[in-house]
Structure formats: structure tokens, C-alpha cells
Design an enzyme around this catalytic site. Structure first.
Site, PDB file in Angstrom:
ATOM      1  N   THR A   1     -22.825 -11.470 -44.785  1.00 32.81           N
ATOM      2  CA  THR A   1     -22.115 -10.042 -44.419  1.00 32.81           C
ATOM      3  C   THR A   1     -21.210 -10.047 -45.659  1.00 32.81           C
ATOM      4  O   THR A   1     -21.027 -10.870 -46.361  1.00 32.81           O
ATOM      5  CB  THR A   1     -21.382 -10.622 -43.072  1.00 32.81           C
ATOM      6  OG1 THR A   1     -20.286 -11.565 -43.264  1.00 32.81           O
ATOM      7  CG2 THR A   1     -22.192 -11.228 -42.035  1.00 32.81           C
ATOM      8  N   ASP A   2     -20.403  -8.783 -45.409  1.00 29.19           N
ATOM      9  CA  ASP A   2     -19.391  -8.559 -46.119  1.00 29.19           C
ATOM     10  C   ASP A   2     -18.138  -9.487 -45.554  1.00 29.19           C
ATOM     11  O   ASP A   2     -18.324  -9.642 -44.263  1.00 29.19           O
ATOM     12  CB  ASP A   2     -19.067  -7.268 -46.397  1.00 29.19           C
ATOM     13  CG  ASP A   2     -18.280  -6.841 -47.769  1.00 29.19           C
ATOM     14  OD1 ASP A   2     -17.571  -7.692 -48.058  1.00 29.19           O
ATOM     15  OD2 ASP A   2     -18.214  -5.676 -48.266  1.00 29.19           O
ATOM     16  N   TRP A   3     -16.902  -9.279 -46.158  1.00 26.79           N
ATOM     17  CA  TRP A   3     -15.699 -10.194 -45.867  1.00 26.79           C
ATOM     18  C   TRP A   3     -15.408  -9.422 -44.155  1.00 26.79           C
ATOM     19  O   TRP A   3     -15.139  -8.386 -43.896  1.00 26.79           O
ATOM     20  CB  TRP A   3     -14.830  -9.781 -46.508  1.00 26.79           C
ATOM     21  CG  TRP A   3     -13.380 -10.573 -46.056  1.00 26.79           C
ATOM     22  CD1 TRP A   3     -12.581 -10.343 -45.212  1.00 26.79           C
ATOM     23  CD2 TRP A   3     -12.965 -11.768 -47.054  1.00 26.79           C
ATOM     24  NE1 TRP A   3     -11.329 -11.155 -45.305  1.00 26.79           N
ATOM     25  CE2 TRP A   3     -11.861 -12.053 -46.302  1.00 26.79           C
ATOM     26  CE3 TRP A   3     -13.148 -12.362 -47.943  1.00 26.79           C
ATOM     27  CZ2 TRP A   3     -10.935 -13.314 -46.653  1.00 26.79           C
ATOM     28  CZ3 TRP A   3     -12.440 -13.469 -48.429  1.00 26.79           C
ATOM     29  CH2 TRP A   3     -11.378 -13.822 -47.669  1.00 26.79           C
ATOM     30  N   ALA A   4     -15.759 -10.727 -43.130  1.00 22.74           N
ATOM     31  CA  ALA A   4     -15.619 -10.548 -41.718  1.00 22.74           C
ATOM     32  C   ALA A   4     -16.209  -9.432 -41.262  1.00 22.74           C
ATOM     33  O   ALA A   4     -15.737  -8.986 -40.076  1.00 22.74           O
ATOM     34  CB  ALA A   4     -13.869 -10.358 -41.746  1.00 22.74           C
TER      35      ALA A   4
END
Length: 749
Positions: free
Chosen positions: A280-283
Site C-alpha cells: 500500500t502507499d503510506w496508510a
């Protein structure tokens, strides 16, 4: 005329660069056996731990989690001693001894900072891009970083979006070539080399089409456009052996990228057979709650994993929720096992089980050959947009120069966005370089006029004008501070900030030759400033060695050769603006009246019922692929080996190119194609090949392109991919707006 060996086979030379080499069946089988053997030993908690990536600050807390097998990857540890220390905990103190994958955003350099990716794309030179990524990998691996979140291969057609700085521009073909080169540079000849970093193709997919150019915003890209425009660079990344993919923040047509089964499973896994790891991207998993797509963290974890995501970056939604999801049969053990397989497979491919600790020496940082490579990258990335009356290069007649502007001596700002580890103390600014390299040739008067790019205090302009009056020529350095571009740094107005425009206007009024150098993270609306200047150089934030390269260009030691990787609009209201647009039923023509030309009480239809803006027309300030040289080039004698081809054939094109000027130079020869009639409307032009050709003054050559007809394929009306027989036009020339043309026909087999 000499005939040089410039045959260019697009499919082979551009899109088939391989970063990992041909797979060895025995080695792959051995890795798969190791993966399965380890997977059989793992508890559910240890599996979920491998799917968990953290960005920790407290070492003891992190060590406790690693010891229990609750972490598969960490990011943002850059101290080599700490990296080895935490890796030792993973390998020697956890039950199964699975090494950590250490990651970092290493986007356009680690210590030695190269031009931002948009600047690297302006070189139209994949070798420069590959070399920059290799330097970054060597330096970052000295601190144990073996995974980078690059290349960003989002097609970016709206410079309001700050992340255009990280992109390779607006064109799918150029982005595919440059993205592939970055992957090859990061990953090297083998992923298991201690100086290799796993590349990460991001953001999957269409993030660059964020509505209004506003970061994290929604996108509305239909499948046909997705496949014809936004997906090709990612397919090229898979073909190049890219180790990992990252999901995008945006929702497309209502579905966030982190839970989009269609792109993550149907396309990436099933169509393209990608066997790497998806993060995933950050969060971004947890942020699907804000999207209104997920009810809570449990829902977010379920939808992410069921869509095909393997690792959760920092939100901990996977490790906290998937056990319950498994018990409730909303997520299968097979889905979890597949995710862990992808993670373990990557770690084995990278040789982390055999060599988990750092071996790259610290001395590689800022190595002399790295700085040399960075300087060459800048030399090839600076675009000459204007050069009236041969203002540049500066000649011996110029004995005193006034160096002016907030970007002339801004070591931090010229590094650009995403430089967490770049150090301004190592940056060489234009002012410093001019004084050190050419101080014996010219007298330098420096007046910054403005303290920084957004400075509105005009009091320093008077001193700058005074300096200009005492000089033979004026060089003004303007643009953007690094904080104004990159992630979350979108702009609604692309004019120069602060009092920079007023500074240029005041300097122009002095009447001395005025050279404007722009350093920025995106293309800006600089029409007035270009008009007020005698010469304009555009440098997308150039990095550590920007100063020496720009100095050599100003004084003629280096002849600029870069081309615009994006279209420059006249004003922000024209956006999004890109060359490969579809035509309309009423395309604009050059005779349309603009707003100041319209008579009072004019008839409603008197301005022409065409597709254009009354206040801006329909043309850009500078088109895609544009860039001048200190010399001139002449194209002639365009020839096709045949103008009748079959779907399985090959288009052979030759053109004569001559350097008709006084300087040695490099021209980027570009080939564009138009499919005249399609089952759906097709772009007015599409880049299909390019080549950098070096010629001495007066020298000529024959430039040849070999283009498989299969490269003309697209996703048509019935959503099948193929070449549609019919009539085509091609152009070969110096930009998307100029070139010699020829027609040809593709017949069915």
C-alpha cells in the site's frame, strides 16, 4: 554525408530493457521450494507480521516486535549501525530468522542528488536515467536500504499536481522508457547483489489524473483510457522485472486503488502474470475509511487483501484485524498465504537470507564518479527555451556579469522534492560555480534581490537593477523553492511566486542582455518572463551538481540538448494540456480571433465556432519535445522503405539530419504517429521513438528508425487490443509541433 549506425528498434531498445535478466528455471524452483518450506513453519501471527511494515522511531519497541516476528519491513532507518543492529534481532533472535526488508524513498538520489525525475526525463536519454538510479542504489545500500519507492510512472498532464516533479512527464512512451531505465538502474544486473535495491512501480494507477490537479483527489479514468494511456508504463515495468508495485491514494470511478481488484488482480496478476510484491502507499489502507469506502480498519484490511495487496505500509490494519477476518471467513488463508509468498519470494530473490547485513562501504557516498554522473545528468536536462540574437553562450565580450535572483545561491532549494537524505552542504550552486569556474574570465556582481522565491519584499530590486547597469550581461535565477512541489504541494496558480516577475521586468528595462534561468519542480506559466528575457534556460530542480552544469552551459562549454517532457501552458486555465489529445469535430485553427481582437458588439459567431480559449487560443507556450540548441539542425529527405505495410510488418524510416550551425551539438530526433481513422477517436500525435544524435558543426548523418507495426496497437471500440488496418501519418522532427511528414497504410494480413 556519413551514414551512421543509428538503426533504432523501438520494441527491443526501449521497452525490453530487463532489470533482473531472464529467469533461471532451476533457481526459481529452488526459491519456490524455500518459500513453501518456510511458509509451512509459520504461525498465523508470523505470517501477518511479514505483511506489516513500520516506520519506527523507538528502537527498543521495534526490537520487541521484530523479535516476536511482528514486522516484515521497516522504512526510514538510515543509520547503518542501527540497520545492522535491528537486522541482527530479526535474523538471530526471532523464531524463524526471517530478515527485514529495509526501505526508503530514494527518488532521484540518496546523497548525491540528481535532477528530479521530470528533469531526467528532459534528457530523453535512458542511459542517464539508469546511471542515476544505479548511483542512488549504491549509496543507499551503504546504509542498508534495499528497497526504494521509485520509479513513479504516473502519467502527469496537469502541473498543478505537485507530484508531477516525481514523474517522467505526460507521455506514456517516454515514461515507459525512462521508468524501465530507472528499474534497471536500481535493481542492477541481479537483485541479490548487495548494492541492488528493489524498485517499486507507483502509483497503481492513474494517480496523475487527480481531479483539478489536487493531490489525493479522485480520478475518473474509463477503462479504455486507462489501458491506452495510464497502464502502459506499468506493463513496461512488469516486463522489466520490477520487484514491487505500490497502490495509489486516489479512488478511480469510486474505487480506491488499494482495494481495486480489477487493476490489482485481473490486470496485474492475471493478465500480466506479475509475481512480485504489492504494498500500500503510506496508510492508504486505513485512509479508505475517510474515502467512505470502508467502515473501519477491519473492513479496510479485508478489502485490501482480497484485492491482492500483500503488505500494509504503517497503518497496522492487517496485523490488527486479519486474524478475526480469517475466523469469520471473510478473508481466506489462501489469500494470506499468497501475500506472504510474494514477500518471502522477494526476500529470497534479494539474497537477504544469505547476506542480511550491510557490505557496501560508506565511502561510496559523494564518490567522484557519482558527482560526475550527476553533473552530466544536469547538462543534458537543462532546456534552452529561448535564445534571441545568440545571447548564449556568453562570449569573451562579456567581462562583468550581474548574477541576480533568489535561486542563484540556494543550495537546499535546488535539490528539489523528496531529498530526505540530500545535504545542502554538498550542493554546488550556480553562483558558487560561476565564481569558481569562470571567476578568472568574468567579474561577478551578486545581488539576490529577493531572499527566497515567495519573497514579496521589493526593496532589494533597486540594488539588483544597479548591478545590472554596471554589468555587460545579467543572469537572473528564479523559480520555486523545493517545498512548492512534490507530494501535497499542489498549486492553483502556476505563475512565478513573490516579486520574481517584477524583478525580471525591472532587469529587462535596463537594456542589458538578460538571461533568465528557471529552477522549478514543474512547468510554470512564464510567458511574460520569456518575452522580457533575451535567453531562457529551464532546469527542473537539478540537484547537487546543478551549479557547475548550468555554468558550463552559460559559458558554452556544454551545448544544451534537453527537450520538454511536458507541455508548457500559457496560463493555468488551459490545464490539463498535453500534445497527444484527441481531435474534436471543430478543431481550432491559427486564424481564430483572440479576446483583444474582437470588435465591440461583434456577432455571436464572428470569432469562429471552434475549440479554443478566447483569452489563450489553443496553442501552448512551448510544446512537448521542444528545446533549442546553440547550433541549428536541418531535417530533409524523409523516406519510408514502404508505404504499404501489414499488421505483422515493420516500418522502416530514414531522415537526413545536418548540423547547420557553428557549434557541435546533440539533437533529439523524435518520431510521432497518427492513426487517422480508428474504431474510437485517436490522439492527433503519439511519440513512438526518439534518438539522441551527436553531430559536429557542418556534419550530417542518416537517422534510421525501425518500428514494428505492432507498436501501433491500441484498445479499440470492443475493448480488444490490436492494430487496426488503415491510413496513418508519421512525423520526424525536433518536437511534437514540427517535423517532416509522410503517409502510409497498414493492410490486414
Amino acid at each position: 554525408m556519413k551514414l551512421t549506425n543509428t538503426l533504432f528498434t523501438v520494441a527491443v531498445a526501449a521497452l525490453s530493457l530487463t532489470a533482473c535478466g531472464t529467469k533461471n528455471t532451476n533457481a526459481d524452483l529452488e526459491i519456490e521450494n524455500k518459500v513453501e518450506a518456510l511458509l509451512d513453519k509459520m504461525t498465523l501471527e508470523e505470517k501477518l507480521g511479514q505483511m506489516n511494515q513500520l516506520s519506527p522511531w523507538d528502537f527498543d519497541e521495534l526490537a520487541g516486535k521484530v523479535r516476536k516476528g511482528e514486522v516484515g519491513s521497516i522504512l526510514n532507518y538510515t543509520d547503518s549501525a542501527l540497520v545492522n543492529k535491528i537486522q541482527r534481532v530479526a535474523v538471530e533472535e526471532s523464531r524463524l530468522g526471517i530478515p527485514l526488508l529495509v526501505s526508503r524513498d530514494v527518488i532521484h538520489g540518496y546523497k548525491t542528488i540528481f535532477p528530479i525525475p521530470l528533469g531526467q526525463a528532459a534528457t530523453f536519454n535512458p542511459q542517464i536515467v539508469e546511471r542515476g538510479a544505479r548511483v542512488a542504489a549504491v549509496e543507499a545500500s551503504a546504509d542498508g536500504i534495499r528497497w526504494t519507492f521509485a520509479p513513479m510512472i504516473d502519467i502527469s498532464r496537469d502541473p498543478r499536481w505537485g507530484r508531477i516533479a516525481e514523474s517522467c512527464g505526460e507521455d506514456p512512451y517516454l515514461t515507459s522508457v525512462m521508468g524501465t531505465a530507472m528499474i534497471k538502474g536500481f535493481q542492477g544486473s541481479s537483485l541479490n547483489s548487495p548494492t541492488s535495491m528493489a524498485a517499486c512501480a507507483k502509483h497503481f494507477v492513474a494517480y496523475g489524473a487527480s481531479e483539478g490537479g489536487k493531490d489525493y483527489n479522485s480520478t475518473f479514468v474509463p477503462e479504455r483510457v486507462l489501458r491506452n494511456v495510464y497502464l502502459p508504463p506499468f506493463k513496461a515495468a512488469v516486463d522489466a522485472g520490477c520487484a514491487t508495485f505500490m497502490t495509489s491514494f486516489n479512488d478511480n470511478d469510486g474505487v480506491p486503488g488499494t482495494a481495486n481488484k480489477f487493476v490489482l488482480k485481473d490486470i496485474l496478476r492475471d493478465e500480466w502474470k506479475f509475481d512480485g510484491m504489492v504494498v500500500t502507499d503510506w496508510a492508504s489502507a486505513a485512509e479508505m475509511i475517510n474515502h467512505g469506502f470502508c467502515a473501519d480498519g477491519k473492513d479496510a484490511a479485508e478489502k485490501s487483501v482480497n484485492a491482492g495487496v500483500d503488505m500494509d505500509m504503517v497503518s497496522e490494519t492487517f496485523i490488527k484485524n486479519l486474524k478475526r477476518s480469517l475466523e469469520e471467513n471473510v478473508v481466506s488463508m489462501q489469500a494470506i498465504d499468497n501475500a506472504v509468498r510474494n514477500i518471502l519470494r522477494l526476500k529470497f530473490r534479494m539474497g537477504l537470507f544469505d547476506n542480511p547485513y550491510i557490505v557496501t562501504p560508506q565511502r561510496v557516498k559523494y564518490a567522484e564518479e557519482h558527482l560526475k554522473a550527476a553533473k552530466e545528468a544536469v547538462e543534458q536536462s537543462v532546456i534552452l527555451l529561448k535564445n534571441s540574437n545568440g545571447t548564449l553562450p556568453l562570449t569573451d565580450n562579456v567581462r562583468t556579469i550581474a548574477v541576480v535572483g533568489p535561486m542563484a545561491d540556494a543550495p537546499y532549494e535546488q535539490l528539489g522534492t523528496w531529498v530526505f537524505d540530500g545535504e545542502k552542504e554538498h550542493t554546488v550552486t550556480p553562483l558558487k560555480a560561476i565564481k569558481e569556474m569562470y571567476g578568472d574570465k568574468v567579474n561577478v556582481i551578486f545581488e539576490p534581490a529577493l531572499a527566497y522565491s515567495r519573497d514579496k519584499d521589493r526593496s532589494g530590486i533597486v540594488k539588483a537593477v544597479s548591478a545590472a547597469r554596471r554589468a555587460d550581461a545579467v543572469i537572473v535565477f528564479v523559480g520555486e523553492e523545493s517545498i512548492l512541489s512534490g507530494e501535497a504541494h499542489s498549486l492553483a496558480n502556476l505563475d512565478l511566486q513573490g516579486a520574481q516577475s517584477e524583478l525580471i521586468k525591472s532587469l529587462s528595462a535596463v537594456g542589458k542582455p538578460l538571461v533568465t534561468v528557471v529552477m522549478a519542480g514543474r512547468q510554470l506559466t512564464i510567458g511574460k518572463e520569456v518575452e522580457a528575457s533575451d535567453a531562457v534556460l529551464y532546469s527542473f530542480h537539478p540537484g547537487t551538481m546543478g551549479g557547475p552544469a548550468i555554468a558550463d552551459i552559460l559559458f558554452g562549454k556544454v551545448n544544451p540538448s534537453a527537450k520538454t517532457p511536458v507541455t508548457f501552458p500559457r496560463m493555468t486555465g488551459q490545464l490539463p494540456m498535453y500534445y497527444a489529445h484527441n481531435n474534436t469535430g471543430r478543431p481550432a485553427n491559427p486564424t481564430e480571433m483572440l479576446i483583444d481582437e474582437i470588435p465591440v458588439e461583434a456577432g455571436q459567431t464572428s470569432v469562429g465556432c471552434r475549440s479554443f480559449y478566447l483569452d489563450a487560443g489553443d496553442t501552448p507556450l512551448f510544446p512537448f519535445g521542444y528545446g533549442l540548441s546553440y547550433t541549428t539542425f536541418e531535417y530533409s529527405n524523409l523516406k519510408l522503405a514502404s508505404d504499404m505495410l501489414t499488421v505483422g510488418g515493420e516500418l522502416l524510416v530514414t531522415v537526413d539530419l545536418k548540423n547547420t550551425g557553428r557549434y557541435d551539438g546533440v539533437e533529439v530526433v523524435q518520431l510521432y504517429i497518427q492513426d487517422k481513422i480508428g474504431s474510437v477517436t485517436r490522439p492527433v500525435k503519439e511519440l513512438k521513438a526518439f534518438r539522441r544524435v551527436a553531430l559536429k558543426a557542418g556534419e550530417s548523418t542518416v537517422v534510421s528508425f525501425s518500428l514494428p507495426v505492432s507498436e501501433l496497437a491500441f484498445w479499440g471500440y470492443d475493448m480488444t487490443y490490436g492494430v487496426e488496418p488503415g491510413d496513418f501519418r508519421l512525423w520526424v522532427g525536433t518536437s511534437s509541433a514540427e517535423g517532416l511528414s509522410a503517409d502510409f497504410t497498414v493492410a490486414a494480413r
